[in-house]
Design a protein around this motif. Structure first.
Motif, PDB file in Angstrom:
ATOM      1  N   HIS A   1       0.830  -1.208   0.000  1.00  0.00           N
ATOM      2  CA  HIS A   1       0.000   0.000   0.000  1.00  0.00           C
ATOM      3  C   HIS A   1       0.864   1.257   0.000  1.00  0.00           C
ATOM      4  CE1 HIS A   1      -3.475   2.523   0.648  1.00  0.00           C
ATOM      5  NE2 HIS A   1      -2.926   3.022   1.744  1.00  0.00           N
ATOM      6  N   LEU A   2       1.880   1.288   0.840  1.00  0.00           N
ATOM      7  CA  LEU A   2       2.751   2.469   0.893  1.00  0.00           C
ATOM      8  C   LEU A   2       3.546   2.628  -0.397  1.00  0.00           C
ATOM      9  CD1 LEU A   2       4.006   2.248   4.596  1.00  0.00           C
ATOM     10  CD2 LEU A   2       2.240   3.749   3.657  1.00  0.00           C
ATOM     11  N   ILE A   3       3.975   1.514  -0.980  1.00  0.00           N
ATOM     12  CA  ILE A   3       4.695   1.584  -2.253  1.00  0.00           C
ATOM     13  C   ILE A   3       3.768   2.097  -3.356  1.00  0.00           C
ATOM     14  CG2 ILE A   3       5.796   0.195  -4.052  1.00  0.00           C
ATOM     15  CD1 ILE A   3       6.888  -1.591  -1.768  1.00  0.00           C
ATOM     16  N   ALA A   4       2.507   1.631  -3.338  1.00  0.00           N
ATOM     17  CA  ALA A   4       1.543   2.065  -4.350  1.00  0.00           C
ATOM     18  C   ALA A   4       1.258   3.563  -4.259  1.00  0.00           C
ATOM     19  CB  ALA A   4       0.243   1.270  -4.207  1.00  0.00           C
ATOM     20  N   LEU A   5       1.436   4.135  -3.068  1.00  0.00           N
ATOM     21  CA  LEU A   5       1.253   5.578  -2.902  1.00  0.00           C
ATOM     22  C   LEU A   5       2.456   6.367  -3.416  1.00  0.00           C
ATOM     23  CD1 LEU A   5      -0.375   5.716   0.669  1.00  0.00           C
ATOM     24  CD2 LEU A   5      -1.510   6.147  -1.532  1.00  0.00           C
TER      25      LEU A   5
END
Length: 353
Positions: A177-181
């Motif tokens: 999720h953090l990488i996708a952001l």
């Protein structure tokens, strides 16, 4: 000295109500064979005398104690309290009661509690996690009663049954999720691994989180394990302070619980670091405080009360007597899953111009 009062007996109730002790026993057991007016008379006598049924004596004759042993790491964590509430509600109609012990995340305390609980012949035992000492595992496998491990599943076979979710997968989901952001300089906060005190589920989340960072070719140097188990508000703040002081530029941080994430958020506010403008913070557990703080915490959501409810429903199928519905044999593992709850503490990384 004042005279010691004698505890009223079933015979005293029977005498006052004008019935036999057997009829009193039937009313206590909830039998439908007693006429309503007789039941009312017996209940009035029970109230007048302050009679309390001797469950110990009853258990000696029936070899049933009527209680479910429940062992959790702590009673101050709202998620475990919610799980106990869900379990209690599911069992309420059956007459089973919970006997709760807590381990302070210590393996030795869990082993001792398992022994103590089993000495009292519970109908079933429910305990958090799937990691136990060798002696504890041996006792559980030989207990001869349903054993349900909760808040974990997927990484090992349960001793009996498991109701929970994969902590490793939840950590992986947090990293993705953090990488996708768009974040690339990503840190994480967890407690120190002690000799006896372990948060195995939190450690599994960090393991999954670390794996995804490595797969993405990102540094894992910003993963910090500091502070006592369980990681508290203060522990989260201290770990965040260490991370900010030593890790260099930082885009986002994942904390293994919302308690630690809240502490990290407060540390950012004390330092004037804008969340999520300069730094995203992601927690775990979906605690009530995370929904009320400013900004509200993004988190990995777990329905803790539903875990308890499902355990209760499972036990009602496994236990003998009127409680069980004797339906199909339940599956060994029930995965309740988790979800990303996006709130105000995370945001896409600003695009550089």
């Amino acid at each position: 000295m004042p005279k010691r009062s004698l505890r009223p007996t079933m015979r005293d109730v029977a005498r006052l109500a004008g019935v036999s002790p057997m009829t009193v026993s039937r009313v206590q057991a909830g039998s439908a064979l007693v006429a309503p007016e007789t039941r009312d008379r017996i209940n009035a006598a029970i109230a007048a005398l302050g009679y309390v049924e001797d469950k110990v004596a009853a258990s000696l004759s029936s070899r049933r104690t009527g209680f479910i042993a429940t062992i959790v790491p702590t009673l101050t964590n709202s998620t475990f309290a919610d799980t106990a509430h869900g379990l209690t509600e599911a069992l309420r109609r059956s007459g089973y009661q919970l006997l709760i012990g807590y381990t302070r995340y210590r393996m030795s305390d869990e082993e001792s509690l398992i022994r103590t609980m089993l000495e009292r012949r519970p109908e079933a035992i429910v305990l958090a996690g799937m990691s136990h000492t060798e002696a504890a595992g041996t006792m559980l496998r030989g207990a001869g009663i349903p054993v349900v491990e909760i808040w974990d599943c997927g990484e090992a076979d349960p001793i009996g049954y498991a109701v929970g979710f994969s902590n490793i997968e939840s950590g992986r989901a947090a990293a993705r999720h953090l990488i996708a952001l768009g974040h690339r300089r990503i840190g994480a906060i967890g407690p120190t691994i002690g000799d006896d005190a372990h948060d195995f589920r939190g450690e599994a989340r960090l393991t999954g989180f670390t794996e995804v960072l490595r797969e993405a070719g990102l540094s894992t140097d910003r993963i910090v394990q500091r502070g006592d188990v369980p990681l508290s508000f203060a522990g989260g703040a201290a770990a965040m302070a260490h991370l900010l002081d030593t890790a260099g530029p930082l885009d986002a941080v994942f904390a293994i619980s919302d308690l630690a994430a809240f502490g990290a958020l407060m540390e950012c506010q004390r330092r004037g670091i804008a969340v999520p403008g300069s730094l995203s913070v992601l927690g775990f557990g979906d605690f009530e405080i995370g929904d009320q703080c400013v900004p509200a915490l993004s988190t990995i959501g777990i329905d803790a009360e539903d875990i308890g409810r499902r355990v209760g429903e499972l036990l009602l199928r496994l236990l003998p007597g009127d409680a069980g519905d004797h339906g199909p044999t339940p599956t060994a593992v029930t995965d309740v899953g988790f979800k990303i709850v996006e709130r105000g503490s995370t945001a896409p990384r600003p695009v550089s111009t």
